[in-house]
Design a protein around this motif. Structure first.
Motif, PDB file in Angstrom:
ATOM      1  N   ASP A  17     -83.677  69.181   5.879  1.00 37.88           N
ATOM      2  CA  ASP A  17     -82.367  68.949   5.280  1.00 37.88           C
ATOM      3  C   ASP A  17     -81.546  70.237   5.328  1.00 37.88           C
ATOM      4  O   ASP A  17     -82.079  71.329   5.083  1.00 37.88           O
ATOM      5  CB  ASP A  17     -82.501  68.503   3.824  1.00 37.88           C
ATOM      6  N   PRO A  18     -80.255  70.128   5.646  1.00 33.01           N
ATOM      7  CA  PRO A  18     -79.408  71.320   5.700  1.00 33.01           C
ATOM      8  C   PRO A  18     -79.359  72.049   4.357  1.00 33.01           C
ATOM      9  O   PRO A  18     -79.391  71.422   3.296  1.00 33.01           O
ATOM     10  CB  PRO A  18     -78.034  70.770   6.062  1.00 33.01           C
ATOM     11  N   ASP A  19     -79.288  73.366   4.439  1.00 32.59           N
ATOM     12  CA  ASP A  19     -79.143  74.222   3.269  1.00 32.59           C
ATOM     13  C   ASP A  19     -77.683  74.650   3.217  1.00 32.59           C
ATOM     14  O   ASP A  19     -77.186  75.240   4.178  1.00 32.59           O
ATOM     15  CB  ASP A  19     -80.056  75.445   3.403  1.00 32.59           C
ATOM     16  N   VAL A  20     -76.984  74.318   2.135  1.00 30.13           N
ATOM     17  CA  VAL A  20     -75.575  74.687   2.003  1.00 30.13           C
ATOM     18  C   VAL A  20     -75.438  75.722   0.904  1.00 30.13           C
ATOM     19  O   VAL A  20     -75.882  75.506  -0.224  1.00 30.13           O
ATOM     20  CB  VAL A  20     -74.679  73.461   1.724  1.00 30.13           C
ATOM     21  N   ARG A  21     -74.853  76.833   1.263  1.00 33.38           N
ATOM     22  CA  ARG A  21     -74.578  77.920   0.308  1.00 33.38           C
ATOM     23  C   ARG A  21     -73.099  78.232   0.362  1.00 33.38           C
ATOM     24  O   ARG A  21     -72.383  77.740   1.227  1.00 33.38           O
ATOM     25  CB  ARG A  21     -75.403  79.160   0.656  1.00 33.38           C
ATOM     26  N   TYR A  22     -72.653  79.103  -0.519  1.00 35.37           N
ATOM     27  CA  TYR A  22     -71.235  79.440  -0.592  1.00 35.37           C
ATOM     28  C   TYR A  22     -71.054  80.946  -0.523  1.00 35.37           C
ATOM     29  O   TYR A  22     -71.816  81.697  -1.132  1.00 35.37           O
ATOM     30  CB  TYR A  22     -70.618  78.872  -1.873  1.00 35.37           C
ATOM     31  N   THR A  23     -70.046  81.377   0.237  1.00 32.43           N
ATOM     32  CA  THR A  23     -69.729  82.800   0.327  1.00 32.43           C
ATOM     33  C   THR A  23     -69.092  83.244  -0.982  1.00 32.43           C
ATOM     34  O   THR A  23     -68.749  82.417  -1.837  1.00 32.43           O
ATOM     35  CB  THR A  23     -68.757  83.083   1.489  1.00 32.43           C
ATOM     36  N   ALA A  24     -68.881  84.547  -1.123  1.00 29.28           N
ATOM     37  CA  ALA A  24     -68.232  85.082  -2.321  1.00 29.28           C
ATOM     38  C   ALA A  24     -66.822  84.507  -2.483  1.00 29.28           C
ATOM     39  O   ALA A  24     -66.329  84.353  -3.602  1.00 29.28           O
ATOM     40  CB  ALA A  24     -68.176  86.601  -2.253  1.00 29.28           C
ATOM     41  N   LYS A  25     -66.175  84.151  -1.367  1.00 34.65           N
ATOM     42  CA  LYS A  25     -64.835  83.555  -1.409  1.00 34.65           C
ATOM     43  C   LYS A  25     -64.874  82.058  -1.693  1.00 34.65           C
ATOM     44  O   LYS A  25     -63.838  81.425  -1.828  1.00 34.65           O
ATOM     45  CB  LYS A  25     -64.126  83.769  -0.080  1.00 34.65           C
ATOM     46  N   VAL A  70     -75.830  64.657   6.995  1.00 37.10           N
ATOM     47  CA  VAL A  70     -76.975  65.031   7.837  1.00 37.10           C
ATOM     48  C   VAL A  70     -78.219  65.227   6.980  1.00 37.10           C
ATOM     49  O   VAL A  70     -78.166  65.873   5.931  1.00 37.10           O
ATOM     50  CB  VAL A  70     -76.655  66.307   8.645  1.00 37.10           C
ATOM     51  N   LYS A  71     -79.311  64.668   7.452  1.00 39.18           N
ATOM     52  CA  LYS A  71     -80.605  64.784   6.774  1.00 39.18           C
ATOM     53  C   LYS A  71     -81.681  65.140   7.788  1.00 39.18           C
ATOM     54  O   LYS A  71     -81.473  65.029   8.999  1.00 39.18           O
ATOM     55  CB  LYS A  71     -80.985  63.452   6.106  1.00 39.18           C
ATOM     56  N   LYS A  72     -82.847  65.524   7.311  1.00 37.01           N
ATOM     57  CA  LYS A  72     -83.985  65.775   8.185  1.00 37.01           C
ATOM     58  C   LYS A  72     -84.207  64.547   9.067  1.00 37.01           C
ATOM     59  O   LYS A  72     -84.202  63.421   8.586  1.00 37.01           O
ATOM     60  CB  LYS A  72     -85.241  66.052   7.358  1.00 37.01           C
ATOM     61  N   GLY A  73     -84.377  64.791  10.372  1.00 35.52           N
ATOM     62  CA  GLY A  73     -84.601  63.704  11.316  1.00 35.52           C
ATOM     63  C   GLY A  73     -83.342  63.189  11.980  1.00 35.52           C
ATOM     64  O   GLY A  73     -83.424  62.470  12.975  1.00 35.52           O
ATOM     65  N   SER A  74     -82.156  63.519  11.435  1.00 32.99           N
ATOM     66  CA  SER A  74     -80.914  63.066  12.061  1.00 32.99           C
ATOM     67  C   SER A  74     -80.842  63.543  13.502  1.00 32.99           C
ATOM     68  O   SER A  74     -81.218  64.672  13.808  1.00 32.99           O
ATOM     69  CB  SER A  74     -79.693  63.615  11.309  1.00 32.99           C
ATOM     70  N   ARG A  75     -80.355  62.677  14.381  1.00 35.95           N
ATOM     71  CA  ARG A  75     -80.152  63.041  15.791  1.00 35.95           C
ATOM     72  C   ARG A  75     -78.691  63.444  15.947  1.00 35.95           C
ATOM     73  O   ARG A  75     -77.789  62.674  15.624  1.00 35.95           O
ATOM     74  CB  ARG A  75     -80.492  61.868  16.691  1.00 35.95           C
ATOM     75  N   LEU A  76     -78.475  64.670  16.432  1.00 39.87           N
ATOM     76  CA  LEU A  76     -77.123  65.231  16.512  1.00 39.87           C
ATOM     77  C   LEU A  76     -76.775  65.731  17.904  1.00 39.87           C
ATOM     78  O   LEU A  76     -77.636  66.211  18.634  1.00 39.87           O
ATOM     79  CB  LEU A  76     -76.975  66.419  15.557  1.00 39.87           C
ATOM     80  N   PHE A  77     -75.501  65.657  18.217  1.00 43.32           N
ATOM     81  CA  PHE A  77     -74.892  66.368  19.330  1.00 43.32           C
ATOM     82  C   PHE A  77     -74.153  67.526  18.676  1.00 43.32           C
ATOM     83  O   PHE A  77     -73.326  67.315  17.790  1.00 43.32           O
ATOM     84  CB  PHE A  77     -73.909  65.436  20.056  1.00 43.32           C
ATOM     85  N   ILE A  78     -74.466  68.743  19.081  1.00 47.47           N
ATOM     86  CA  ILE A  78     -73.823  69.939  18.529  1.00 47.47           C
ATOM     87  C   ILE A  78     -73.138  70.681  19.662  1.00 47.47           C
ATOM     88  O   ILE A  78     -73.732  70.909  20.723  1.00 47.47           O
ATOM     89  CB  ILE A  78     -74.849  70.886  17.863  1.00 47.47           C
ATOM     90  N   GLU A  79     -71.897  71.057  19.432  1.00 46.68           N
ATOM     91  CA  GLU A  79     -71.156  71.889  20.382  1.00 46.68           C
ATOM     92  C   GLU A  79     -70.734  73.148  19.634  1.00 46.68           C
ATOM     93  O   GLU A  79     -70.241  73.070  18.509  1.00 46.68           O
ATOM     94  CB  GLU A  79     -69.928  71.130  20.874  1.00 46.68           C
ATOM     95  N   GLY A  80     -70.968  74.293  20.235  1.00 51.71           N
ATOM     96  CA  GLY A  80     -70.613  75.533  19.569  1.00 51.71           C
ATOM     97  C   GLY A  80     -70.784  76.729  20.472  1.00 51.71           C
ATOM     98  O   GLY A  80     -70.605  76.643  21.692  1.00 51.71           O
TER      99      GLY A  80
END
Length: 141
Positions: A17-25, A70-80
């Motif tokens: 599972d994605p880990d979401v954090r926040y910057t100081a801003k 998005v969860k563990k196991g999700s199938r994704l197309f990522i462009e970056g």
């Protein structure tokens, strides 16, 4: 000056599972591993498989969408793009990490396969970090 291009396209499965954090801003940052696999036959015609793991990083609106969908196991197309950065670990030793900074994402799973999905929803979801470019399902036609 020579022109260059830093473009990555991956299709794979989310390892946790994605880990979401926040910057100081207060900007959200999502991180998660994505697995891509290569399959081939060796000289004895036996199937072989190798899996590579990629560190994915997404910022702001795309990070929020990833957190929601998005969860563990999700199938994704990522462009970056590929980015290598350094940091100091807890012992003060300099470490390097290579990441894929996601700019666009397409969920390849059917929505009906995810918890909370509603019947009749489209099978894929397109997202973009470009706020002025609507996702396919946001177009009025």
């Amino acid at each position: 000056m020579a022109r260059s291009l830093n473009k990555v396209i991956l299709i794979g499965n989310v390892g946790k599972d994605p880990d979401v954090r926040y910057t100081a801003k207060g900007d959200p940052v999502a991180t998660f591993p994505l697995a891509t696999s290569e399959v081939w036959r060796d000289k004895d015609s036996n199937m072989q498989e190798r899996t590579d793991w990629h560190n994915i990083v997404a910022w702001r609106k795309l990070a929020e969408i990833i957190q929601e969908l998005v969860k563990k196991g999700s199938r994704l197309f990522i462009e970056g793009r590929i980015q290598t950065r350094s940091y100091e670990d807890k012992t003060g030793e300099k470490r390097y990490i290579t990441e894929i900074v996601a700019e666009n994402m397409l969920i390849l799973d059917g929505r009906n396969n995810r918890p909370g999905a509603h019947a009749g929803e489209e099978d894929s979801h397109t997202t973009s970090t470009y706020d002025d470019v609507p996702a396919d399902d946001d177009l009025p036609f």
